[in-house]
Write an enzyme that holds these catalytic residues in place. Sequence first.
Site, PDB file in Angstrom:
ATOM      1  N   ILE A  45      67.000 -41.004 -32.502  1.00 43.97           N
ATOM      2  CA  ILE A  45      66.883 -41.935 -31.385  1.00 43.97           C
ATOM      3  C   ILE A  45      65.524 -42.643 -31.437  1.00 43.97           C
ATOM      4  CG2 ILE A  45      68.456 -40.603 -29.950  1.00 43.97           C
ATOM      5  CD1 ILE A  45      66.104 -39.394 -28.518  1.00 43.97           C
ATOM      6  N   CYS A  46      65.525 -43.837 -30.889  1.00 42.71           N
ATOM      7  CA  CYS A  46      64.319 -44.670 -30.912  1.00 42.71           C
ATOM      8  C   CYS A  46      63.604 -44.557 -29.576  1.00 42.71           C
ATOM      9  CB  CYS A  46      64.698 -46.132 -31.209  1.00 42.71           C
ATOM     10  SG  CYS A  46      63.282 -47.255 -31.250  1.00 42.71           S
TER      11      CYS A  46
END
Length: 316
Positions: free
Chosen positions: A90-91
């Site tokens: 995930i960013c």
Amino acid sequence: MESRYNLKSPAVKRLMKEAAELKDPTDHYHAQPLEDNLFEWHFTVRGPPDSDFDGGVYHGRIVLPPEYPMKPPSIILLTANGRFEVGKKICLSISGHHPETWQPSWSIRTALLAIIGFMPTKGEGAIGSLDYTPDERRALAKRSQSFYCEGCGSLMKEALLPLSSGSASSQADKEAKELARQISFKADVNSSRKSVAEPTESSEFNHLASSSELQQETTAFQDTTISEVSENQSNSATSTQEERIQPVSNNTSMSPRQRRALQRRVPTSTNFNQVQQPRVNTSHVGSNLLILLLILALAALIFRRIYLGNEYIFEL
């Protein structure tokens, strides 16, 4: 596990210290490394209250680089939640996608609180983000309690302590919200500074294109000037100064640049004639002087012959 790693390594020291601090689960989060890999951790976090994730218990992985804590970890969710994609890094501004915002003072506990604080926020198209409806997220939150991780053997119903309404729980919620707000603010500030300090790809391309066009125009101007000068030099060899000046003043078909180029050549021709003229006069005077000397020598020779002839007659 200690015998498998270099205990002098800063990363190993830091991870062992954090593992000791997070050994006991809380009612909001828990994380521990795998038995055979100190650089891969499994974590469990409780969904933030008063949100679509309230009541959910979410599990995931944290993969740490050998340079930790100088470089950020990668975070992967394993439980379906409707906010982050399952099985994908995930960013977040605290994950490996944004090393420019990571701070070595942050820890795995900081990452856990950041995940809790970021869950109610909008994905806005970030890598690994989802924007499920509130009803879908509530349904996933109920189902998350029955999730079982085959990697670490954790069951979500037993991974965390029972939720209590004490001051410790409320303090953890406040800390998670504040941490998410601060991290998000730092990420926005850094991205704005980066956009101002560094030109974009399109601006760099435009700059290169304008430089190329300028270079082409300069080359074309130099070629035109050289051809014009060469033409002027060839014309000046067969024409007088007045004939060179006349086209500059009367020829209206020439461009202003051609006229300026011709005007720059005229004084050079004038100076050349002024310098060469004394050379012609000097050679002419020298020729006259040589003729005069020859005449004088011939006269002296004739005079001598006459003088010697008279002297011979006198002796007779």
